[in-house]
Design an enzyme around this catalytic site. Structure first.
Site, short mmCIF file in Angstrom:
data_model
loop_
_atom_site.label_atom_id
_atom_site.label_comp_id
_atom_site.label_asym_id
_atom_site.label_seq_id
_atom_site.Cartn_x
_atom_site.Cartn_y
_atom_site.Cartn_z
N HIS A 70 0.32 -1.35 0.15
CA HIS A 70 0.31 0.46 -0.08
C HIS A 70 0.89 1.32 0.06
O HIS A 70 0.89 1.96 -0.94
CB HIS A 70 -0.55 -0.24 0.94
CG HIS A 70 -1.55 -1.32 0.80
ND1 HIS A 70 -2.62 -1.49 0.68
CD2 HIS A 70 -2.01 -2.31 2.65
CE1 HIS A 70 -3.46 -3.27 0.59
NE2 HIS A 70 -2.80 -3.09 1.72
N ASP A 120 -4.32 -8.00 -3.30
CA ASP A 120 -5.17 -8.25 -2.11
C ASP A 120 -6.17 -8.75 -1.27
O ASP A 120 -6.36 -10.04 -1.58
CB ASP A 120 -5.21 -6.58 -1.53
CG ASP A 120 -4.89 -6.23 0.16
OD1 ASP A 120 -5.30 -7.12 0.25
OD2 ASP A 120 -4.92 -5.61 -0.06
C1 NGQ Z 1 -5.30 -7.47 6.32
N1 NGQ Z 1 -5.57 -5.63 5.01
O1 NGQ Z 1 -4.54 -8.27 6.67
O2 NGQ Z 1 -6.27 -8.58 4.87
C2 NGQ Z 1 -5.90 -6.89 6.30
C3 NGQ Z 1 -6.79 -6.24 6.97
C4 NGQ Z 1 -5.39 -4.84 8.95
C5 NGQ Z 1 -5.75 -5.11 4.47
N2 NGQ Z 1 -4.67 -4.22 5.48
C6 NGQ Z 1 -5.69 -6.45 8.42
N3 NGQ Z 1 -6.04 -4.36 2.94
O3 NGQ Z 1 -4.44 -4.53 8.07
O4 NGQ Z 1 -5.29 -4.99 9.83
ZN ZN Z 2 -2.97 -6.94 2.82
#
Ligand code: NGQ
Ligand code: ZN
Length: 449
Positions: free
Chosen positions: A267, A318
């Site tokens: 990101h 993602d």
């Molecule tokens: C994840 N997803 O690990 O799937 C994360 C969400 C977080 C994104 N960051 C969980 N898009 O970042 O705490």
């Molecule tokens: Zn992720």
């Protein structure tokens, strides 16, 4: 085993070449020779497959489940709660079925390697499986069944937020102590060693989920392999990081971690010019996931700022809410156009934007997934895609605008896909599509019951 593939046009690092035969031996590109070799299978346009540098396979099962708001303002953080609940519902069989369907879709969409940022490690009550790498083995099984190349990124997840905030109960399947993670990593490395085309890296989940002293320990396990981390995706994360440390997330990381060209900062949405320049200087790859970033309301990556500084990027799917190589490149460029109120933002004057986006994401994606050789060159894995040049969508077009039609036209032009020289997709359909779809449908019906 040797195969020969002829392409009327072939995309190489030097640009499009006409009338070339690619000879494949033991899964690698053995040679590129002018003309059509006797017995070679003929195709229109050939490209290298694109690396997908960031995926959470299990989240493919959530598509369509989070597209309505609750009572208050809906956000990344409310989505995350729903994601935690979904993660708690899945068995190893479910994960394998969802991952296999996902990898079929990725291959059909032009991705030939996936960076699986894997953190759904433990049983539903949070205890490690008897085989710590049980879930990693399910991801590997899905890759073996579909032919997807895997870069496995076992994730360390240790806390609920900055400054050692305790983890929530819903995060229990993700959590490891440092010793537990070292065991998990070794077991995962054994899984990867048994899978053709696979390699491994390491992934501290985020600055929120891993304490500073542990970050160095996780990166040390990788020892020259890829290190991936989520960073600076949401403004709240930037604010919390400032409150915790006085520094912004990317700033903190550059000051406290040995970030170099093995690192992929996933990101990196919210960066100042100084952070972007620092990141570019260290050679870290920006892991952009434009479709998910739009879906989750993250914000817009500052492409001009980062590319002016010489930064490299790749793309990932993602959350896998939708799956497409062209889609990610299109969303990336469109977000820049909306932000800049300009056109053709991420390309040099006079150049094909589709082609330049593709080549940048190929280069950055390969770097981020630890691939020393990428693209259509001798010695690289034969991970190839052919586009159907008989499709009316490209009638009258030459190679010079082909990728612009593919990226911006939204038509599925993919005909065949090979990984390690074996044909996985023919006529736009994965050879195992029906079997994967049957198993996936059964799984989804019982998960959504
Ligand atoms: C994840 N997803 O690990 O799937 C994360 C969400 C977080 C994104 N960051 C969980 N898009 O970042 O705490
Ligand atoms: Zn992720």
């Amino acid at each position: 085993m040797q195969t020969a593939l002829h392409f009327a046009s072939l995309l190489t690092p030097a640009g499009w070449q006409r009338d070339v035969t690619v000879t494949v031996r033991d899964g690698l590109i053995a040679s590129l020779t002018p003309g059509r070799a006797a017995g070679a299978e003929s195709h229109g346009a050939g490209l290298p497959g694109l690396p997908n540098l960031h995926s959470h396979a299990f989240q493919r099962g959530m598509c369509g489940l989070t597209e309505r708001s609750g009572k208050g303002r809906d956000s990344f953080w409310t989505w995350r709660e729903a994601m935690y609940r979904f993660a708690l519902s899945m068995s190893p069989d479910d994960v394998e079925a969802v991952a296999a369907q996902l990898y079929v879709e990725m291959l059909e969409a032009g991705f030939t390697r996936v960076g699986e940022f894997h953190y759904l490690h433990h049983d539903i009550d949070g205890t490690p499986y008897a085989d710590r790498a049980e879930m990693a083995a399910r991801i590997a099984a899905a890759c073996a069944a579909t032919g997807m190349n895997l870069t496995l990124l076992p994730v360390r997840y240790a806390q609920g937020g900055f400054a050692g905030a305790p983890a929530q109960g819903e995060q229990r399947r993700f959590l490891s102590t440092l010793d537990g993670y070292a065991d998990l990593w070794s077991a995962s490395a054994r899984v990867v060693a048994g899978l053709a085309g696979a390699n491994i890296g390491a992934a501290p989940h985020s600055l929120r989920a891993v304490a500073p002293q542990d970050l160095a320990a996780v990166a040390a396990l990788a020892a020259g392999r890829p290190v991936h981390i989520h960073v600076a995706e949401q403004m709240r994360e930037v604010e919390d990081c400032l409150a915790w440390s006085g520094a912004r997330p990317v700033e903190w990381l550059l000051d406290h971690a040995a970030v170099d060209s093995n690192w992929c900062l996933v990101h990196a949405t919210h960066m100042t010019a100084a952070e972007a320049a620092g990141m570019a200087e260290r050679g870290a790859v920006a892991g952009l996931c434009p479709v998910t970033e739009a879906n989750l309301g993250d914000g817009i990556f500052d492409g001009p700022q980062f590319t002016r500084a010489g930064g490299r990027f790749g793309v990932g799917t993602d959350s896998n809410v939708s799956v497409g190589a062209a889609d990610e490149l299109r969303q990336l460029e469109y977000s820049q156009r909306l932000q800049e109120r300009a056109r053709n933002v991420l390309s040099e004057p006079g150049c094909s934007t589709g082609l330049q986006l593709f080549q940048a994401a190929l280069d950055g994606g390969a770097r981020a997934l630890g691939q020393a050789r990428s693209g259509v060159v001798e010695g690289a894995p034969a991970d190839l895609v052919s586009l159907d040049t008989a499709n009316p969508a490209v009638a009258g077009h030459g190679a010079g605008t082909l990728l612009d039609v593919w990226v911006f036209g939204g038509k599925s032009l993919i005909d065949c896909v090979w990984t390690r020289g074996a044909k996985r997709v023919s006529n736009g359909r994965h050879v195992g599509r029906d079997a994967a779809a049957r198993r996936f449908s059964q799984t989804m019906r019982h998960l959504l019951e």
